[in-house]
Design a protein around this motif. Structure first.
Motif, PDB file in Angstrom:
ATOM      1  N   ARG A 145       0.487  -1.109  -0.040  1.00  0.00           N
ATOM      2  CA  ARG A 145       0.024   0.100   0.024  1.00  0.00           C
ATOM      3  C   ARG A 145       0.818   1.153   0.217  1.00  0.00           C
ATOM      4  N   LEU A 146       2.171   1.309   0.243  1.00  0.00           N
ATOM      5  CA  LEU A 146       3.040   2.395   0.875  1.00  0.00           C
ATOM      6  C   LEU A 146       3.935   3.015  -0.480  1.00  0.00           C
ATOM      7  N   LEU A 147       4.023   2.169  -0.356  1.00  0.00           N
ATOM      8  CA  LEU A 147       4.801   2.093  -2.016  1.00  0.00           C
ATOM      9  C   LEU A 147       4.136   2.518  -3.435  1.00  0.00           C
ATOM     10  N   GLN A 148       2.342   1.544  -3.670  1.00  0.00           N
ATOM     11  CA  GLN A 148       1.387   1.988  -4.892  1.00  0.00           C
ATOM     12  C   GLN A 148       1.285   3.170  -4.169  1.00  0.00           C
ATOM     13  N   ARG A 149       1.075   3.638  -2.867  1.00  0.00           N
ATOM     14  CA  ARG A 149       0.656   5.669  -2.211  1.00  0.00           C
ATOM     15  C   ARG A 149       2.323   6.812  -3.081  1.00  0.00           C
ATOM     16  N   ALA A 150       3.465   6.138  -3.057  1.00  0.00           N
ATOM     17  CA  ALA A 150       4.665   6.499  -3.014  1.00  0.00           C
ATOM     18  C   ALA A 150       4.795   6.734  -4.788  1.00  0.00           C
ATOM     19  N   ILE A 151       4.278   5.889  -5.174  1.00  0.00           N
ATOM     20  CA  ILE A 151       4.107   6.237  -6.691  1.00  0.00           C
ATOM     21  C   ILE A 151       3.261   7.061  -7.505  1.00  0.00           C
ATOM     22  N   GLY A 152       2.786   7.971  -6.877  1.00  0.00           N
ATOM     23  CA  GLY A 152       1.179   8.732  -7.377  1.00  0.00           C
ATOM     24  C   GLY A 152       1.528  10.328  -6.219  1.00  0.00           C
ATOM     25  N   TYR A 153       2.642   9.604  -5.440  1.00  0.00           N
ATOM     26  CA  TYR A 153       2.773  11.004  -4.345  1.00  0.00           C
ATOM     27  C   TYR A 153       3.109  12.204  -5.021  1.00  0.00           C
ATOM     28  N   ASN A 154       2.965  13.205  -5.285  1.00  0.00           N
ATOM     29  CA  ASN A 154       2.833  14.602  -5.380  1.00  0.00           C
ATOM     30  C   ASN A 154       2.540  14.712  -6.852  1.00  0.00           C
ATOM     31  N   LEU A 155       1.444  14.416  -7.415  1.00  0.00           N
ATOM     32  CA  LEU A 155       1.300  14.780  -9.187  1.00  0.00           C
ATOM     33  C   LEU A 155      -0.628  15.718  -8.564  1.00  0.00           C
ATOM     34  N   PRO A 156       0.026  16.816  -9.149  1.00  0.00           N
ATOM     35  CA  PRO A 156      -0.518  18.207  -8.747  1.00  0.00           C
ATOM     36  C   PRO A 156      -2.024  17.092 -10.005  1.00  0.00           C
ATOM     37  N   GLY A 157      -3.270  17.360  -8.839  1.00  0.00           N
ATOM     38  CA  GLY A 157      -4.431  17.123 -10.468  1.00  0.00           C
ATOM     39  C   GLY A 157      -4.765  15.775  -9.615  1.00  0.00           C
ATOM     40  N   ILE A 158      -4.031  14.624  -9.842  1.00  0.00           N
ATOM     41  CA  ILE A 158      -4.148  13.469 -10.190  1.00  0.00           C
ATOM     42  C   ILE A 158      -5.413  12.383  -8.451  1.00  0.00           C
ATOM     43  N   PRO A 159      -6.189  12.681  -8.954  1.00  0.00           N
ATOM     44  CA  PRO A 159      -7.165  11.640  -8.202  1.00  0.00           C
ATOM     45  C   PRO A 159      -6.327  10.465  -6.898  1.00  0.00           C
ATOM     46  N   ARG A 160      -6.655  10.147  -5.718  1.00  0.00           N
ATOM     47  CA  ARG A 160      -5.765   8.987  -5.361  1.00  0.00           C
ATOM     48  C   ARG A 160      -6.806   7.644  -5.901  1.00  0.00           C
ATOM     49  N   GLY A 161      -5.679   7.095  -6.407  1.00  0.00           N
ATOM     50  CA  GLY A 161      -5.895   5.576  -7.198  1.00  0.00           C
ATOM     51  C   GLY A 161      -5.158   4.565  -6.917  1.00  0.00           C
ATOM     52  N   ARG A 162      -4.430   3.866  -7.669  1.00  0.00           N
ATOM     53  CA  ARG A 162      -3.302   2.940  -7.318  1.00  0.00           C
ATOM     54  C   ARG A 162      -3.922   2.017  -8.689  1.00  0.00           C
ATOM     55  N   TRP A 163      -2.603   0.758  -8.699  1.00  0.00           N
ATOM     56  CA  TRP A 163      -2.167   0.101  -9.858  1.00  0.00           C
ATOM     57  C   TRP A 163      -2.890  -1.413  -9.581  1.00  0.00           C
ATOM     58  N   TYR A 164      -3.331  -2.280  -9.992  1.00  0.00           N
ATOM     59  CA  TYR A 164      -3.860  -3.253 -10.129  1.00  0.00           C
ATOM     60  C   TYR A 164      -3.563  -3.973 -11.529  1.00  0.00           C
ATOM     61  N   GLU A 165      -3.669  -5.536 -10.950  1.00  0.00           N
ATOM     62  CA  GLU A 165      -3.154  -6.616 -12.184  1.00  0.00           C
ATOM     63  C   GLU A 165      -4.664  -7.063 -12.638  1.00  0.00           C
ATOM     64  N   MET A 166      -4.907  -7.279 -13.942  1.00  0.00           N
ATOM     65  CA  MET A 166      -6.649  -7.476 -14.008  1.00  0.00           C
ATOM     66  C   MET A 166      -6.760  -8.719 -13.775  1.00  0.00           C
ATOM     67  N   VAL A 167      -6.134  -9.765 -13.952  1.00  0.00           N
ATOM     68  CA  VAL A 167      -6.033 -11.001 -12.685  1.00  0.00           C
ATOM     69  C   VAL A 167      -4.953 -11.612 -11.777  1.00  0.00           C
ATOM     70  N   GLN A 168      -6.159 -11.915 -11.196  1.00  0.00           N
ATOM     71  CA  GLN A 168      -5.221 -11.278  -9.404  1.00  0.00           C
ATOM     72  C   GLN A 168      -4.915 -13.340  -8.987  1.00  0.00           C
ATOM     73  N   HIS A 169      -3.573 -12.850  -8.313  1.00  0.00           N
ATOM     74  CA  HIS A 169      -3.317 -14.421  -8.057  1.00  0.00           C
ATOM     75  C   HIS A 169      -2.734 -13.406  -6.471  1.00  0.00           C
ATOM     76  N   ASP A 170      -3.121 -15.216  -6.168  1.00  0.00           N
ATOM     77  CA  ASP A 170      -2.648 -14.939  -4.239  1.00  0.00           C
ATOM     78  C   ASP A 170      -1.287 -15.114  -4.210  1.00  0.00           C
ATOM     79  N   ASP A 171      -0.454 -15.264  -4.988  1.00  0.00           N
ATOM     80  CA  ASP A 171       0.772 -15.792  -4.339  1.00  0.00           C
ATOM     81  C   ASP A 171       1.759 -15.616  -6.145  1.00  0.00           C
ATOM     82  N   ALA A 172       3.006 -15.665  -5.780  1.00  0.00           N
ATOM     83  CA  ALA A 172       3.885 -16.009  -7.134  1.00  0.00           C
ATOM     84  C   ALA A 172       3.735 -17.737  -7.533  1.00  0.00           C
ATOM     85  N   ARG A 173       3.477 -18.135  -6.730  1.00  0.00           N
ATOM     86  CA  ARG A 173       4.053 -19.605  -7.999  1.00  0.00           C
ATOM     87  C   ARG A 173       2.872 -20.044  -8.584  1.00  0.00           C
ATOM     88  N   SER A 174       1.515 -19.476  -8.450  1.00  0.00           N
ATOM     89  CA  SER A 174       0.293 -19.728  -9.194  1.00  0.00           C
ATOM     90  C   SER A 174       0.629 -18.706 -11.255  1.00  0.00           C
TER      91      SER A 174
END
Length: 267
Positions: free
Chosen positions: A42-71
């Motif tokens: 969560r913190l690294l996600q927020r750091a990616i968009g930190y201090n970008l003027p006029g950008i609403p709070r949001g985040r990146w997601y993967e379209m296909v969800q995976h529980d862990d790297a094994r899958s």
């Protein structure tokens, strides 16, 4: 004002696809995916968009969800040769977990993994592929040159599809994948990556009656100091051991190589 200039608001969705240069990390005998770790931090996600003027709070997601790297499906690193039908069928369900599991069947690697604790060793990547054995590496088409092998060439799920969305809109999205998720074409030769396709249906629910279109303010300055959580810092340290500095920056998405920057380059 970046948001106003680029037309970014609470109704915006960005899609980012292709070779995102993610890599597999082996730690304590278990595989991790660096992009998956970033997306879940969560913190690294927020750091990616930190201090970008006029950008609403949001985040990146993967379209296909995976529980862990094994899958995650393996899309890199393969030989450039064309693949015969039998080999393609054998690799059709190849995942990062399958590679590690096949290596763990070798007694030498199993004993090493059980005593590895939680530590990270760059030598583990080469040993893991050696334990997989010539037959399975050849059957899957995995590239492996022991004399000049480097850890970042370990089988990884590099080719993925991400999307960025503002927080208010994300809660209204519903995804459906008729074919179950990523489809990797293991029959295609000519590259150390395999092409990936994804069939997806996106449904957007109507906004709630009390929905507001106001832009969420950017977090204050002190947030940045906390951006590297323990989890993110540990993965950064391990990636620096296995990658050259420039590849490391590109893989993690920091500085000028940020995931946000990659998304803008794709507009």
């Amino acid at each position: 004002d970046i948001g106003r200039k680029e037309g970014i608001d609470e109704q915006t969705i960005f899609f980012l696809q292709g070779d995102l240069n993610s890599r597999t990390i082996l730690k304590g005998g278990r595989p991790y995916d660096i992009l998956l770790e970033l997306l879940e931090d969560r913190l690294l996600q927020r750091a990616i968009g930190y201090n970008l003027p006029g950008i609403p709070r949001g985040r990146w997601y993967e379209m296909v969800q995976h529980d862990d790297a094994r899958s995650l499906p393996v899309t890199y690193k393969f030989t450039h040769d064309s693949v015969d039908r039998d080999s393609a069928e054998s690799a059709s369900s190849l995942t990062i977990g399958a590679v590690v599991d096949k290596a763990s069947e070798a007694r030498l690697f199993r004993a090493r993994a059980e005593t590895a604790g939680e530590g990270h060793s760059p030598a583990a990547y080469k040993q893991c592929l050696a334990d997989v054995g010539d037959d399975y590496r050849s059957e899957w088409g995995i590239a492996f040159k022991p004399k000049n092998f480097r850890p970042f060439r370990f089988p990884s799920s590099a080719d993925r599809i991400l999307y960025w969305v503002a927080d208010p809109l994300h809660s209204r999205l519903e995804w459906e994948f008729p074919r179950g998720g990523y489809q990797v074409n293991y029959k295609q030769g000519g590259s150390d990556h395999k092409p990936v396709s994804l069939e997806a249906i996106l449904r957007v629910r109507p906004p709630p009656a009390s929905s507001s279109s106001a832009t969420v303010p950017v977090d204050p300055e002190p947030f940045v100091a906390a951006a590297c959580s323990r989890r993110g810092t540990a993965m950064c340290s391990e990636m620096s051991e296995m990658l050259d500095a420039e590849v490391f920056r590109d893989s993690l998405g920091i500085g000028q190589y940020s995931l946000w920057g990659k998304a803008k380059a794709g507009w």
